[in-house]
Design a protein around this motif. Structure first.
Motif, short mmCIF file in Angstrom:
data_model
loop_
_atom_site.label_atom_id
_atom_site.label_comp_id
_atom_site.label_asym_id
_atom_site.label_seq_id
_atom_site.Cartn_x
_atom_site.Cartn_y
_atom_site.Cartn_z
N UNK A 97 0.84 -1.20 0.00
CA UNK A 97 0.00 0.00 0.00
C UNK A 97 0.87 1.25 0.00
N UNK A 98 1.94 1.27 0.81
CA UNK A 98 2.83 2.43 0.84
C UNK A 98 3.51 2.65 -0.51
N UNK A 99 3.77 1.56 -1.23
CA UNK A 99 4.41 1.63 -2.56
C UNK A 99 3.38 1.33 -3.65
N UNK A 100 2.22 1.94 -3.53
CA UNK A 100 1.09 1.65 -4.42
C UNK A 100 1.38 1.91 -5.89
N UNK A 101 2.28 2.82 -6.20
CA UNK A 101 2.62 3.08 -7.60
C UNK A 101 3.46 1.94 -8.19
N UNK A 102 4.13 1.18 -7.34
CA UNK A 102 5.02 0.11 -7.80
C UNK A 102 4.39 -1.28 -7.68
N UNK A 103 3.11 -1.37 -7.28
CA UNK A 103 2.47 -2.67 -7.09
C UNK A 103 1.08 -2.72 -7.72
N UNK A 104 0.67 -3.94 -8.03
CA UNK A 104 -0.67 -4.18 -8.56
C UNK A 104 -1.02 -5.63 -8.29
N UNK A 117 -14.65 -6.41 -9.62
CA UNK A 117 -14.42 -5.00 -9.91
C UNK A 117 -13.79 -4.37 -8.66
N UNK A 118 -13.26 -3.18 -8.83
CA UNK A 118 -12.65 -2.47 -7.70
C UNK A 118 -13.70 -2.15 -6.65
N UNK A 119 -13.30 -2.23 -5.39
CA UNK A 119 -14.17 -1.84 -4.29
C UNK A 119 -13.93 -0.37 -3.97
N UNK A 120 -14.94 0.31 -3.46
CA UNK A 120 -14.77 1.73 -3.13
C UNK A 120 -13.67 2.00 -2.12
N UNK A 124 -5.76 3.47 -4.03
CA UNK A 124 -5.65 4.12 -5.34
C UNK A 124 -4.24 4.69 -5.48
N UNK A 125 -3.61 4.44 -6.64
CA UNK A 125 -2.26 4.97 -6.85
C UNK A 125 -2.32 6.42 -7.33
N UNK A 126 -1.17 7.04 -7.58
CA UNK A 126 -1.14 8.45 -7.96
C UNK A 126 -1.69 8.71 -9.37
N UNK A 127 -1.86 7.64 -10.16
CA UNK A 127 -2.50 7.78 -11.48
C UNK A 127 -3.99 7.49 -11.41
N UNK A 132 -6.25 -3.13 -6.40
CA UNK A 132 -6.94 -4.40 -6.15
C UNK A 132 -6.60 -5.09 -4.84
N UNK A 133 -6.32 -4.32 -3.80
CA UNK A 133 -6.20 -4.88 -2.46
C UNK A 133 -7.59 -5.23 -1.94
N UNK A 134 -8.58 -4.44 -2.33
CA UNK A 134 -9.98 -4.69 -1.97
C UNK A 134 -10.79 -4.68 -3.25
N UNK A 135 -11.51 -5.79 -3.50
CA UNK A 135 -12.30 -5.93 -4.73
C UNK A 135 -13.68 -6.49 -4.40
#
Length: 181
Positions: A97-104, A117-120, A124-127, A132-135
């Protein structure tokens, strides 16, 4: 005298070559990204409207089978752990989560009639892309198959239909057997 000067110049020359070849280039240290040890993956599955979760665990020696009801919606939360030292369990999910831009997290399923689908409440990354940690998952008819979860490090893309579409490195890949009743 000339010999002493030549010896001194030779010594200075040799010392300067040795000093430059052994120099420590602290101005440009290499980026070190230690690969984490992941020994356990947990899926917390909560039926829509329920308040309690069922936790399914994957380890190298044990993989829980998941049972879902047909025509039902669920929230899935994934957690990555290093339990190699039972006295010092590390939650790798926090780093993801801390490195959300580098993980998926990418899910692949062979279970017919299961969609996600994505959960609310997903990270969310910077883009502005959910990682998909919560779906949220929905089932239709009865079926059996596998849900495969991939934790991808430094994906080149965060969209696609197969693992190859994402690039990057797979930190871990796990399978859960699934039955929809």
């Amino acid at each position: 005298m000339r010999t002493q000067v030549q010896k001194l110049l030779s010594t200075i020359f040799i010392v300067s070559i040795l000093a430059s070849s052994c120099s420590n280039d602290d101005d440009n240290p290499g980026v070190v990204n230690e690969e984490e040890t992941i020994t356990t993956v947990k899926l917390s599955v909560t039926e829509s409207g329920a308040t309690t979760s069922q936790v399914y665990t994957w380890t190298e020696s044990n993989q829980d089978a998941i049972t879902l009801d047909a025509n039902t919606s669920y929230n899935f939360k994934i957690q990555f752990l290093d339990e190699s030292d039972p006295d010092d369990v590390e939650d790798i999910t926090e780093e993801v989560i801390a490195e959300k831009d580098e993980h998926f997290v990418f899910y692949q399923t062979t279970v017919g009639g299961v969609t996600f689908d994505n959960a609310p409440d997903d990270t969310i990354d910077t883009d502005d892309i959910a990682i998909n940690i919560s779906t949220n998952w929905s089932t239709t008819d009865a079926a059996t198959g596998i849900i495969r979860a991939f934790l991808i490090h430094e994906p080149t893309s965060k969209s696609g239909d197969s693992r190859d579409d994402f690039g990057g490195e797979t930190d871990i890949e796990v399978d859960f057997n699934v039955t929809v009743e």
